[in-house]
Design an enzyme around this catalytic site. Structure first.
Site, mmCIF file in Angstrom:
data_model
loop_
_atom_site.group_PDB
_atom_site.id
_atom_site.type_symbol
_atom_site.label_atom_id
_atom_site.label_comp_id
_atom_site.label_asym_id
_atom_site.label_seq_id
_atom_site.Cartn_x
_atom_site.Cartn_y
_atom_site.Cartn_z
ATOM 1 N N CYS A 12 -31.025 59.836 -79.946
ATOM 2 C CA CYS A 12 -30.398 59.564 -78.591
ATOM 3 C C CYS A 12 -30.336 58.928 -78.044
ATOM 4 C CB CYS A 12 -31.365 60.771 -77.762
ATOM 5 S SG CYS A 12 -31.458 62.568 -78.686
ATOM 6 N N GLY A 38 -26.720 59.022 -81.964
ATOM 7 C CA GLY A 38 -26.277 60.380 -81.877
ATOM 8 C C GLY A 38 -25.489 60.544 -81.694
ATOM 9 N N ASN A 112 -34.202 60.463 -73.916
ATOM 10 C CA ASN A 112 -33.991 59.761 -75.353
ATOM 11 C C ASN A 112 -35.415 59.308 -76.015
ATOM 12 O OD1 ASN A 112 -33.262 55.786 -76.889
ATOM 13 N ND2 ASN A 112 -34.029 57.710 -77.637
ATOM 14 N N GLY A 113 -35.948 59.352 -76.853
ATOM 15 C CA GLY A 113 -37.149 59.974 -77.407
ATOM 16 C C GLY A 113 -38.318 60.445 -78.000
ATOM 17 N N CYS A 246 -39.412 48.964 -80.112
ATOM 18 C CA CYS A 246 -39.029 49.707 -81.135
ATOM 19 C C CYS A 246 -38.311 48.741 -81.715
ATOM 20 C CB CYS A 246 -38.515 50.795 -81.484
ATOM 21 S SG CYS A 246 -38.175 51.345 -83.237
ATOM 22 N N TYR A 252 -31.549 47.377 -86.379
ATOM 23 C CA TYR A 252 -30.468 48.885 -86.735
ATOM 24 C C TYR A 252 -29.566 49.428 -86.175
ATOM 25 C CZ TYR A 252 -29.570 52.691 -89.599
ATOM 26 O OH TYR A 252 -28.786 53.703 -89.671
ATOM 27 N N SER A 293 -24.212 47.078 -89.997
ATOM 28 C CA SER A 293 -25.946 46.790 -89.691
ATOM 29 C C SER A 293 -26.144 45.434 -90.203
ATOM 30 C CB SER A 293 -27.428 48.000 -89.292
ATOM 31 O OG SER A 293 -27.030 48.516 -90.613
ATOM 32 N N ASP A 355 -29.510 43.793 -96.600
ATOM 33 C CA ASP A 355 -29.263 45.281 -95.921
ATOM 34 C C ASP A 355 -30.511 45.376 -94.712
ATOM 35 O OD1 ASP A 355 -28.593 47.683 -95.660
ATOM 36 O OD2 ASP A 355 -29.521 48.897 -97.571
ATOM 37 N N ASP A 356 -30.314 45.965 -93.850
ATOM 38 C CA ASP A 356 -31.320 46.173 -93.085
ATOM 39 C C ASP A 356 -32.785 46.734 -93.831
ATOM 40 O OD1 ASP A 356 -31.023 48.521 -92.476
ATOM 41 O OD2 ASP A 356 -29.081 48.047 -91.692
ATOM 42 N N CYS A 392 -42.394 57.340 -88.339
ATOM 43 C CA CYS A 392 -42.424 56.501 -86.921
ATOM 44 C C CYS A 392 -42.224 58.270 -85.998
ATOM 45 C CB CYS A 392 -41.274 56.531 -86.517
ATOM 46 S SG CYS A 392 -40.839 56.091 -84.908
ATOM 47 N N CYS A 447 -42.818 47.297 -80.913
ATOM 48 C CA CYS A 447 -43.659 47.835 -81.789
ATOM 49 C C CYS A 447 -43.716 47.352 -83.826
ATOM 50 C CB CYS A 447 -42.924 49.220 -81.625
ATOM 51 S SG CYS A 447 -44.283 50.718 -82.731
ATOM 52 N N CYS A 450 -43.839 51.285 -87.893
ATOM 53 C CA CYS A 450 -43.671 51.206 -89.365
ATOM 54 C C CYS A 450 -44.004 50.809 -90.467
ATOM 55 C CB CYS A 450 -42.328 52.421 -89.362
ATOM 56 S SG CYS A 450 -41.023 51.234 -88.524
HETATM 57 S S1 SF4 Z 1 -42.783 52.904 -85.256
HETATM 58 FE FE1 SF4 Z 1 -40.664 52.183 -86.158
HETATM 59 S S2 SF4 Z 1 -39.474 52.963 -85.787
HETATM 60 FE FE2 SF4 Z 1 -40.843 54.060 -84.620
HETATM 61 S S3 SF4 Z 1 -40.748 52.861 -82.534
HETATM 62 FE FE3 SF4 Z 1 -42.604 51.763 -83.819
HETATM 63 S S4 SF4 Z 1 -40.576 50.312 -84.882
HETATM 64 FE FE4 SF4 Z 1 -39.386 51.579 -84.083
#
Ligand code: SF4
Length: 470
Positions: A12, A38, A112-113, A246, A252, A293, A355-356, A392, A447, A450
């Site tokens: 979002c 979104g 958002n989240g 993130c 991206y 992107s 590509d990302d 994620c 973070c 993923c």
């Molecule tokens: S897990 Fe990956 S997509 Fe989710 S917040 Fe962490 S870095 Fe971002």
């Protein structure tokens, strides 16, 4: 990359403004600039002479709002939301901001989240008599506020925020105040700006540029900002943890003209491409990026290798929400409707395709095949991020673990599956260094869950927000 064909989506975007006579119109423009976050629904709530009123609907911002709907939204404060249907699924009732009316005053909420303990909290609240109007996580916060016994509304908000876990950037509007809160890890970006005497807040700074506002600062993890007729004040509802913004925002999601924590997104992506070129060079004639992107990373890769950047792929910009999704047998055609190779550019050439990310691998396979059909003699795929191996829980749709190709196959096996001549991903160190956030923070305040599976919060009881809608 094209989110809609890749299965990698943002949850979002949120925007708020306090102290401007054209609050609704400015929110409309702000939301329009956040549309990439979104496309399923949009809404605006304004505070007008002691009441909250609003309009929302399914579709793009330009589909939901028209001149007459905006003109009916008078008031000097507003919050708005663009939604990708995730936690709780789609449907009109889940389009935000959510509005809750009661005898003691109304509140509007935009989020958002993803709240990782939403189901546990909902079960507890329902056991105590709460009835939920929506299937959205966001409503949990409203019930927690209403059930709080704290003496003031601000203390009720703080208490409610202390119960929710996961990733959240919240805007909460009452008849008298605008509250802004970011989770203690700061997973999502959220910035404060000024437009004359008015205060603005947005998921991304591109929303400030479009309305002529100036950037002031980021909202801090664990911070609660309260804006009212007396100005802006900052308090904390939780101690600040090391930031875990993130990484995918840089790689991206965010718009290239946005800055996240003072780092321009286009520049960060270009640096990712440059670093990728150092880590995984290729013998080739041209470099191309998968629009939109990956173009910045492709430019960086080209700059670092000296191989010319060319527009080898173009995106069809007029594939709207109502595009008839192809049946399984016509899937290949469906991708071609959204993305086309430029035959005159790639024919007879050895192509580096930047590509990302690779999520399930199906889209990469189709694009590689498309480039070959257009005459590319070799296709070398370079990914400006490490392999996505874990789901994620913080509001990004990266699919379930079983669907993630990198969780099941080696890089060489993925290369074979997508039909590339060579394949390489950026390293985790490369990712952190290229983005260039402060190096005194653990993981530079990012973070990486993923990629690594090391989640910054306890996710043992979290459920994936996206499985409900697939
Ligand atoms: S897990 Fe990956 S997509 Fe989710 S917040 Fe962490 S870095 Fe971002």
């Amino acid at each position: 990359m094209l989110a809609e064909i890749k299965g990698l989506n943002e949850e979002c975007g949120i925007f708020g403004i306090w102290g401007h006579e054209n609050a609704a119109q400015l929110t409309y423009y702000g939301l329009h600039s956040l549309q990439h976050r979104g496309q399923e629904g949009a809404g605006i709530i304004v505070a007008d002479q002691g009441t909250l009123q609003g309009h929302k609907g399914l579709g793009l911002v330009t589909e939901v709002f028209h001149n007459d709907t905006l003109q009916a939204l008078n008031g000097a404060a507003a919050i708005g939301h663009v939604r990708y249907s995730t936690a709780g699924g789609g449907g009109y009732e889940n389009v935000q901001p959510l509005l809750f009316r009661s005898q003691t005053g109304s509140i509007a909420l935009a989020h958002n989240g993803n709240l990782t303990n939403a189901i546990d909290l909902k079960l507890q609240l329902e056991a105590q008599g709460s009835i939920f109007q929506t299937t959205s996580d966001t409503e949990v916060l409203a019930h927690l506020i209403r059930r709080s016994q704290a003496p003031t509304f601000k203390e009720q908000v703080k208490e409610a925020l202390s119960y929710v876990e996961g990733a959240f950037a919240f805007l909460l509007l009452t008849e008298k105040e605008l509250y802004i809160a970011l989770d203690p890890h700061g997973f999502r970006p959220l910035s404060i700006g000024r437009l004359g005497d008015a205060y603005v807040v947005a998921s991304e700074t591109c929303a400030f540029d479009v309305i002529g506002a100036t950037y002031e600062r980021e909202v801090e993890p664990g911070e609660l900002i309260i804006i009212s007729g007396e100005g802006m004040r900052s308090e904390r509802f939780a101690p600040m943890r090391p930031r875990s913004i993130c990484s995918m925002e840089y790689i991206y999601f965010a718009r290239p003209d946005s800055n996240v924590d003072g780092i321009n997104i286009h520049t960060a992506r270009k640096n990712l491409g440059k670093r990728l070129a150092l880590e995984a060079p290729a013998e080739a004639d041209i470099v191309t990026g998968v629009p939109d992107s990956s173009i910045s990373a492709a430019i960086g890769y080209a700059e670092a290798t000296g191989i010319p950047y060319e527009l080898g792929l173009i995106k069809n910009r007029y594939v709207g929400r109502t595009f008839i999704q192809p049946s399984q047998s016509l899937r290949e055609q469906g991708v071609k409707m959204k993305l086309s190779p430029v035959r005159g550019v790639v024919a007879g050439k050895r192509v580096v395709m930047v590509d990302d990310s690779i999520v399930r691998g199906t889209t990469s396979r189709r694009i590689v095949a498309m480039l070959r059909e257009a005459g590319a003699t070799e296709v070398h795929v370079r990914i400006s991020a490490p392999p996505i191996m874990h789901p994620c829980f913080y509001g990004i749709d990266t699919s379930t673990r079983e669907e993630l190709i990198a969780s099941k196959y080696t890089v060489e096996e993925i290369r074979q599956i997508i039909g590339a001549d060579s394949l390489a991903f950026l390293s985790q160190e490369g990712l952190l260094e290229a983005i260039g956030r402060p190096d005194h923070l653990p993981l530079r305040g990012q973070c990486l869950a993923c990629f690594t599976g090391n989640y910054p919060t306890n996710v043992s009881r979290a459920r994936l927000p996206f499985t409900a809608v697939k």
